[in-house]
Design an enzyme around this catalytic site. Structure first.
Site, PDB file in Angstrom:
ATOM      1  N   THR A 104     -24.272   8.027 105.859  1.00 22.53           N
ATOM      2  CA  THR A 104     -25.011   7.229 106.890  1.00 22.53           C
ATOM      3  C   THR A 104     -25.833   6.384 106.268  1.00 22.53           C
ATOM      4  OG1 THR A 104     -24.974   9.115 108.631  1.00 22.53           O
ATOM      5  CG2 THR A 104     -26.699   7.466 108.926  1.00 22.53           C
ATOM      6  N   THR A 120     -23.229   4.689 110.898  1.00 19.46           N
ATOM      7  CA  THR A 120     -22.645   5.740 110.280  1.00 19.46           C
ATOM      8  C   THR A 120     -21.220   5.790 110.272  1.00 19.46           C
ATOM      9  OG1 THR A 120     -22.887   8.029 109.753  1.00 19.46           O
ATOM     10  CG2 THR A 120     -22.868   7.460 112.064  1.00 19.46           C
ATOM     11  N   VAL A 121     -20.453   6.466 109.244  1.00 18.99           N
ATOM     12  CA  VAL A 121     -18.992   6.878 109.690  1.00 18.99           C
ATOM     13  C   VAL A 121     -19.187   8.238 109.429  1.00 18.99           C
ATOM     14  CG1 VAL A 121     -17.752   4.600 109.080  1.00 18.99           C
ATOM     15  CG2 VAL A 121     -18.415   6.324 107.595  1.00 18.99           C
ATOM     16  N   ASP A 167     -19.065  15.904 114.679  1.00 20.10           N
ATOM     17  CA  ASP A 167     -20.318  16.172 115.044  1.00 20.10           C
ATOM     18  C   ASP A 167     -20.540  16.934 116.556  1.00 20.10           C
ATOM     19  OD1 ASP A 167     -21.637  15.286 112.933  1.00 20.10           O
ATOM     20  OD2 ASP A 167     -22.541  13.385 113.556  1.00 20.10           O
ATOM     21  N   SER A 224     -27.951  12.798 114.696  1.00 11.74           N
ATOM     22  CA  SER A 224     -29.374  13.281 114.180  1.00 11.74           C
ATOM     23  C   SER A 224     -30.131  11.982 113.796  1.00 11.74           C
ATOM     24  CB  SER A 224     -29.526  14.011 112.922  1.00 11.74           C
ATOM     25  OG  SER A 224     -28.827  15.225 113.233  1.00 11.74           O
ATOM     26  N   GLY A 238     -29.056  11.214 106.076  1.00 12.02           N
ATOM     27  CA  GLY A 238     -29.070  12.808 105.486  1.00 12.02           C
ATOM     28  C   GLY A 238     -28.659  13.662 106.281  1.00 12.02           C
TER      29      GLY A 238
HETATM   30  N1  GLY Z   1     -23.249  11.571 111.514  1.00  9.85           N
HETATM   31  C1  GLY Z   1     -24.534  11.842 111.286  1.00  9.85           C
HETATM   32  C2  GLY Z   1     -25.213  11.566 112.716  1.00  9.85           C
HETATM   33  O1  GLY Z   1     -24.668  11.156 113.495  1.00  9.85           O
HETATM   34  O2  GLY Z   1     -26.381  12.441 112.582  1.00  9.85           O
END
Ligand code: GLY
Length: 580
Positions: free
Chosen positions: A383, A401-402, A425, A455, A474
């Site tokens: 991310t 992010t991926v 996720d 997150s 993170g």
């Molecule tokens: N894939 C990380 C997030 O969306 O929190």
């Protein structure tokens, strides 16, 4: 122009800074006043995880664009130079402050589950969770949201055409950029999955070898896809040749996306979460991010204490107890607001936070087992985040992010688009641990069209004296990274010091404080252990925080880029040097 890069702070240095700042930090006793908000910054500040992206954003300002044009340029350039972290095949959240209207807007460009994504699709022959499907290849990918966000940002907020704001990314995709260490190392970790796929081999093994430091990575197909978006907007990605190529590639590898999955994708505009903390007004990410709710709980719990006046072990203990409680609620209640009813008013209410504060013993750890519920889904730590403020006072805090390193590993042949693996996720099989050994819940169960819980926590904070914009990658540690950053600003640290702050984290379960090397002194660890905490100190470093700040009293504009990432850049462009 100022480029800032300084070492990570150690616990000792941090303690000194906090002690020194305790008396000089502004007294916070209310939300920012209208008078203080009436002035504007003396230029533009941008912080991102790659210098080419920061420079692309500054190029837009020099060409007469605003922070939103710069955001399109930064976001699309990060999508080219950080395929390990984010890209056109992924999604993101964009928190905006529009100076003209004074409004804060949250653009939710999170991926959606395709129509084929039922819970059964992720089970193996024995009814268990099929981990390979959840994290690798076509079934792990949600319908991308980032291209729709770029189009929306440019159309609704920008002053430049997409052909201008996407130009740096197109150029860099075509001409290439130098491979850096994190890219090479991440590829080595994901190569077995990535090399399964024809389209991925065409990009990353174009010269016969994996990407290595010293080489140039060129992505001509990605340049063409960006050009189609520049020329045709939404349709350039979600319909036509690119859309068809994505559907065909997913089908070739055994998955199922439809024309409607892609053509039906929409960004959602959501009301940000706002609350006050010691004179700062905090504006942050609402669901489907879990970040803003958790941040509201943690800071409103902590607002009852003067942390700066405390000894380090006492301060860390209280912050950890706030983390523990917020992460428990995050897991149980949160999901996609289009699908799930959530008690958001309650969870973000100061009175609720006061109730949680009352359950915290001043010098004893609360065992997580005593708080009801089940463990938190963990995300991996890729991310990326960038922060922008411009000379009109427009602000962007964006995290994209991926998901895992290089997402699903699948590049759709002919497009250069690396698909995310964001489906992991979701709580794909409620009650079964995900790839990181932890469980999920019904609020975050998979359903066609639904957005998976995140997150990502792009955030603004504002007091009478200062505006700061921050965020980080993170995984589940994003939220505590942003929390530690806000506590740093509140203690009077500057943006670079905040980016360098040592990090610690607790997420309810496992019931462990994890800390970066040097974040906690040996005596603090000893005292925390005596309070009943389990401490895992110094195993790891994490995050890549990018922040900018504007001091409204002195007029100083500054940026902070995480020193853990040597290719990031925070830069300030004074108004006098722009040439619209
Ligand atoms: N894939 C990380 C997030 O969306 O929190």
């Amino acid at each position: 122009m100022h480029k800032a890069l300084r070492p990570v702070l150690t616990a000792g240095v941090l303690a000194g800074l906090l002690a020194g700042c305790a008396t000089t930090a502004p007294a916070h006793d209310g939300a920012p006043t209208a008078a203080a908000a009436a002035i504007t910054p003396p230029g533009t500040a941008i912080a991102s995880a790659h210098s080419l992206a920061t420079e692309a954003g500054l190029e837009m300002i020099r060409r007469g664009g605003n922070a939103f044009d710069a955001a399109v340029a930064v976001s699309s350039t990060l999508s080219v130079v950080e395929p390990i972290s984010s890209g056109l095949g992924g999604g993101g959240f964009f928190l905006l402050h529009d100076a003209d209207s004074g409004r804060d807007v949250f653009i939710d460009a999170r991926e959606t589950a395709p129509a084929s994504a039922t819970p059964e699709a992720y089970l193996d022959a024995d009814g268990g969770l099929d981990r390979d499907r959840a994290t690798n290849g076509p079934w792990s990918a949600g319908i991308p949201g980032l291209p729709a966000a770029l189009v929306h940002l440019a159309r609704e907020y920008g002053e430049l055409p997409l052909s201008t704001s996407l130009a740096p990314a197109i150029r860099i995709a075509r001409e290439g950029f130098p491979v850096y260490e994190r890219l090479e190392r991440g590829y080595a970790r994901r190569s077995a999955v990535m090399e399964r796929y024809r389209g991925t081999r065409e990009v990353f093994l174009a010269d016969g070898d994996p990407p290595q430091v010293g080489e140039t990575l060129r992505q001509p197909d990605l340049a063409r896809t960006l050009e189609l978006i520049a020329a045709q907007g939404f349709d350039g990605f979600y319909r036509g040749d690119v859309g068809q190529a994505l559907i065909a590639s997913v089908a070739e590898e055994g998955g199922r996306w439809t024309v409607d999955d892609l053509a039906g994708y929409e960004v959602r505009l959501r009301e940000p979460i706002g609350f006050d903390y010691r004179g700062w007004h905090v504006v942050t990410a609402p669901p489907p991010s879990s970040g803003g709710v958790a941040l509201a709980q943690m800071l409103q719990i902590l607002g009852g204490w003067d942390l700066a006046a405390m000894e380090e072990p006492d301060r860390i203990h209280l912050v950890v107890e706030a983390m523990r409680r917020a992460y428990r609620d995050r897991t149980i209640y949160l999901g996609d607001p289009d699908f799930v009813d959530m008690p958001l008013a309650l969870l973000t209410d100061p009175a609720y936070a006061a109730g949680l504060r009352a359950t915290i013993h001043p010098d004893r750890a609360t065992p997580s087992d005593l708080l009801s519920g089940q463990p938190v889904p963990l995300e991996d730590d890729e991310t990326t985040h960038f922060s922008i403020i411009d000379g009109e006072g427009n602000r962007v805090s964006a995290t994209q992010t991926v998901n895992l390193l290089y997402g699903s590993g699948l590049v759709a042949p002919g497009t250069g688009v690396l698909l995310n693996n964001e489906m992991d996720d979701f709580a794909l099989k409620p009650g079964t641990p995900n790839a990181f050994g932890v469980m999920g819940f019904a609020a975050n169960a998979v359903e066609p069209g639904k957005r998976m819980l995140s997150s990502m926590t792009p955030t603004f904070i504002e007091s009478d004296d200062k505006v700061a914009i921050l965020g980080a990658p993170g995984g589940s540690r994003i939220i505590t990274e942003v929390l530690v950053g806000i506590l740093g600003f509140d203690a009077g640290l500057d943006a670079q010091q905040v980016a360098a702050l040592p990090r610690y984290h607790h997420q309810w379960l496992p019931d462990v404080i994890s800390a970066e090397a040097g974040a906690l002194s040996p005596s603090t660890v000893k005292t925390l252990e005596a309070m009943g905490h389990t401490v895992n100190a110094g195993e790891d470093t994490w995050g890549n925080l990018q922040a900018v700040a504007w001091d409204k009293r002195s007029g100083e504009l500054s940026g902070g880029t995480d020193p853990r990432n040597p290719v990031g850049e925070a830069a300030v462009l004074p108004e006098s040097t722009t040439n619209p």
